[in-house]
Design an enzyme around this catalytic site. Sequence first.
Site, PDB file in Angstrom:
ATOM      1  N   GLU A   1      28.822  29.725 -41.191  1.00  0.00           N
ATOM      2  CA  GLU A   1      29.424  29.541 -39.869  1.00  0.00           C
ATOM      3  C   GLU A   1      30.820  28.943 -40.021  1.00  0.00           C
ATOM      4  O   GLU A   1      30.965  27.718 -40.128  1.00  0.00           O
ATOM      5  CB  GLU A   1      28.562  28.597 -39.022  1.00  0.00           C
ATOM      6  CG  GLU A   1      27.178  29.110 -38.729  1.00  0.00           C
ATOM      7  CD  GLU A   1      26.635  28.518 -37.427  1.00  0.00           C
ATOM      8  OE1 GLU A   1      26.105  29.298 -36.624  1.00  0.00           O
ATOM      9  OE2 GLU A   1      26.761  27.309 -37.195  1.00  0.00           O
TER      10      GLU A   1
ATOM     11  N   GLY B   1      32.042  28.777 -30.961  1.00  0.00           N
ATOM     12  CA  GLY B   1      32.306  28.467 -29.556  1.00  0.00           C
ATOM     13  C   GLY B   1      33.731  28.743 -29.120  1.00  0.00           C
ATOM     14  O   GLY B   1      34.159  28.331 -28.051  1.00  0.00           O
TER      15      GLY B   1
ATOM     16  N   ASN C   1      20.625  29.303 -31.527  1.00  0.00           N
ATOM     17  CA  ASN C   1      20.762  27.844 -31.574  1.00  0.00           C
ATOM     18  C   ASN C   1      21.179  27.402 -30.173  1.00  0.00           C
ATOM     19  O   ASN C   1      22.327  27.601 -29.783  1.00  0.00           O
ATOM     20  CB  ASN C   1      21.823  27.463 -32.619  1.00  0.00           C
ATOM     21  CG  ASN C   1      22.131  25.973 -32.608  1.00  0.00           C
ATOM     22  OD1 ASN C   1      21.437  25.188 -31.950  1.00  0.00           O
ATOM     23  ND2 ASN C   1      23.159  25.576 -33.334  1.00  0.00           N
ATOM     24  N   TRP C   2      20.230  26.841 -29.459  1.00  0.00           N
ATOM     25  CA  TRP C   2      20.511  26.454 -28.071  1.00  0.00           C
ATOM     26  C   TRP C   2      21.373  25.197 -27.968  1.00  0.00           C
ATOM     27  O   TRP C   2      21.812  24.837 -26.891  1.00  0.00           O
ATOM     28  CB  TRP C   2      19.196  26.255 -27.314  1.00  0.00           C
ATOM     29  CG  TRP C   2      18.559  27.533 -26.870  1.00  0.00           C
ATOM     30  CD1 TRP C   2      19.065  28.792 -27.006  1.00  0.00           C
ATOM     31  CD2 TRP C   2      17.296  27.680 -26.196  1.00  0.00           C
ATOM     32  NE1 TRP C   2      18.200  29.707 -26.462  1.00  0.00           N
ATOM     33  CE2 TRP C   2      17.114  29.055 -25.959  1.00  0.00           C
ATOM     34  CE3 TRP C   2      16.303  26.784 -25.777  1.00  0.00           C
ATOM     35  CZ2 TRP C   2      15.983  29.558 -25.314  1.00  0.00           C
ATOM     36  CZ3 TRP C   2      15.177  27.276 -25.146  1.00  0.00           C
ATOM     37  CH2 TRP C   2      15.019  28.655 -24.916  1.00  0.00           C
ATOM     38  N   LYS C   3      21.542  24.490 -29.085  1.00  0.00           N
ATOM     39  CA  LYS C   3      22.307  23.224 -29.063  1.00  0.00           C
ATOM     40  C   LYS C   3      21.742  22.315 -27.973  1.00  0.00           C
ATOM     41  O   LYS C   3      20.540  22.345 -27.729  1.00  0.00           O
ATOM     42  CB  LYS C   3      23.798  23.520 -28.906  1.00  0.00           C
ATOM     43  CG  LYS C   3      24.279  24.543 -29.945  1.00  0.00           C
ATOM     44  CD  LYS C   3      25.760  24.687 -30.064  1.00  0.00           C
ATOM     45  CE  LYS C   3      26.074  25.712 -31.153  1.00  0.00           C
ATOM     46  NZ  LYS C   3      27.490  25.890 -31.382  1.00  0.00           N
TER      47      LYS C   3
ATOM     48  N   HIS D   1      24.268  21.693 -39.616  1.00  0.00           N
ATOM     49  CA  HIS D   1      25.185  22.396 -38.706  1.00  0.00           C
ATOM     50  C   HIS D   1      26.519  21.656 -38.682  1.00  0.00           C
ATOM     51  O   HIS D   1      26.545  20.428 -38.745  1.00  0.00           O
ATOM     52  CB  HIS D   1      24.582  22.471 -37.295  1.00  0.00           C
ATOM     53  CG  HIS D   1      25.335  23.411 -36.410  1.00  0.00           C
ATOM     54  ND1 HIS D   1      26.513  23.055 -35.797  1.00  0.00           N
ATOM     55  CD2 HIS D   1      25.109  24.711 -36.081  1.00  0.00           C
ATOM     56  CE1 HIS D   1      26.971  24.095 -35.116  1.00  0.00           C
ATOM     57  NE2 HIS D   1      26.146  25.112 -35.266  1.00  0.00           N
TER      58      HIS D   1
ATOM     59  N   GLU E   1      28.438  20.915 -36.376  1.00  0.00           N
ATOM     60  CA  GLU E   1      28.564  19.908 -35.308  1.00  0.00           C
ATOM     61  C   GLU E   1      27.918  18.592 -35.744  1.00  0.00           C
ATOM     62  O   GLU E   1      28.374  17.512 -35.367  1.00  0.00           O
ATOM     63  CB  GLU E   1      27.937  20.447 -34.008  1.00  0.00           C
ATOM     64  CG  GLU E   1      28.852  21.484 -33.365  1.00  0.00           C
ATOM     65  CD  GLU E   1      28.145  22.537 -32.537  1.00  0.00           C
ATOM     66  OE1 GLU E   1      26.974  22.342 -32.178  1.00  0.00           O
ATOM     67  OE2 GLU E   1      28.783  23.569 -32.264  1.00  0.00           O
TER      68      GLU E   1
ATOM     69  N   SER F   1      30.562  32.841 -32.578  1.00  0.00           N
ATOM     70  CA  SER F   1      30.932  33.793 -31.531  1.00  0.00           C
ATOM     71  C   SER F   1      30.303  35.179 -31.713  1.00  0.00           C
ATOM     72  O   SER F   1      30.940  36.195 -31.452  1.00  0.00           O
ATOM     73  CB  SER F   1      32.454  33.894 -31.396  1.00  0.00           C
ATOM     74  OG  SER F   1      32.992  32.633 -31.032  1.00  0.00           O
TER      75      SER F   1
ATOM     76  N   GLY G   1      24.978  30.933 -30.977  1.00  0.00           N
ATOM     77  CA  GLY G   1      25.023  29.787 -30.078  1.00  0.00           C
ATOM     78  C   GLY G   1      25.028  30.234 -28.628  1.00  0.00           C
ATOM     79  O   GLY G   1      23.999  30.625 -28.072  1.00  0.00           O
ATOM     80  N   GLY G   2      26.210  30.206 -28.015  1.00  0.00           N
ATOM     81  CA  GLY G   2      26.362  30.496 -26.586  1.00  0.00           C
ATOM     82  C   GLY G   2      25.614  31.723 -26.091  1.00  0.00           C
ATOM     83  O   GLY G   2      24.947  31.692 -25.053  1.00  0.00           O
TER      84      GLY G   2
HETATM   85  P1  13P Z   1      28.641  30.210 -30.869  1.00  0.00           P
HETATM   86  O1  13P Z   1      27.819  31.459 -31.038  1.00  0.00           O
HETATM   87  O2  13P Z   1      28.558  29.638 -29.477  1.00  0.00           O
HETATM   88  O3  13P Z   1      30.025  30.393 -31.369  1.00  0.00           O
HETATM   89  O4  13P Z   1      27.960  29.093 -31.797  1.00  0.00           O
HETATM   90  C1  13P Z   1      27.656  29.394 -33.105  1.00  0.00           C
HETATM   91  C2  13P Z   1      26.813  28.322 -33.665  1.00  0.00           C
HETATM   92  O5  13P Z   1      27.262  27.211 -33.867  1.00  0.00           O
HETATM   93  C3  13P Z   1      25.412  28.637 -33.954  1.00  0.00           C
HETATM   94  O6  13P Z   1      24.804  27.626 -34.703  1.00  0.00           O
END
Ligand code: 13P
Length: 249
Positions: free
Chosen positions: A166, A172, A9-11, A94, A96, A212, A233-234
């Site tokens: 999640e 994050g 997930n590149w956000k 998600h 967020e 993470s 994510g990251g």
């Molecule tokens: P991180 O891997 O950066 O913690 O993010 C997880 C995430 O929200 C994937 O959708």
Amino acid sequence: MRKKVIAGNWKMNMLPNEAISFIEQIAPLVKNTKNEIILCVPYTDLFYSLLTAQNTNIKIGAQNMHWEEKGAYTGEVSGQMLKSIGTQYVIIGHSERRQYFAETDETVNKKIKSALLNELNPIICVGETLEQRELGKAEEIITKQTELALEGLTKEQMKKVILAYEPIWAIGTGKTATSEDANNSIKAIRKKISELYGKDTANETIILYGGSVKAENAKELFSTSDIDGGLVGGASLKVDEFSKIILAV
Ligand code: 13P
């Protein structure tokens, strides 16, 4: 046996030229894996990513969509639009989006139904906050979110669905749930699916862990009984790191 799915997930990261270069670099590194690879990219990267990922084993997804097909919804993108350019997956619900964009269990459910009508595979996110976890309510929250997200879906439609657990406190933050905790939460989600759709459907449903995930912890997480891969994510923004996660199991 459920297949493993590793989704990035590149956000709100990566410009089109960066997306193209990323896919060109990672494709040869992961071409022999049996795992399913999905990259969920920003809308502006979708078309470039789809073209670059042609003839590779990398599938492309979006990170959100609107539930209506079309109309006066300034700034929104519909499932029909995503499908029309060849998008196969879409993240829905998600945390967020739930936190910053007022997404509710109800809109999540509408989006999932619309995604399925448009032959998109939804990747549905559920997860508890730290406070909810500390109050001992994690399982109640995530099973309720699961039930409300899936409301009205048929058994047949469940075959197209991926879930992602999640925990919000792990996103994050560098704090990963222990593989045992994450596996137990995912077992609780699977039990709920079993109650709703029966054991066979529950056993076939892909449920990912997100929060993470790194090259360092991927193997341990993905080797548990119920975690079928990761929503990353990251660490999905770096070719080297993400390819190691894909190849961890
Ligand atoms: P991180 O891997 O950066 O913690 O993010 C997880 C995430 O929200 C994937 O959708």
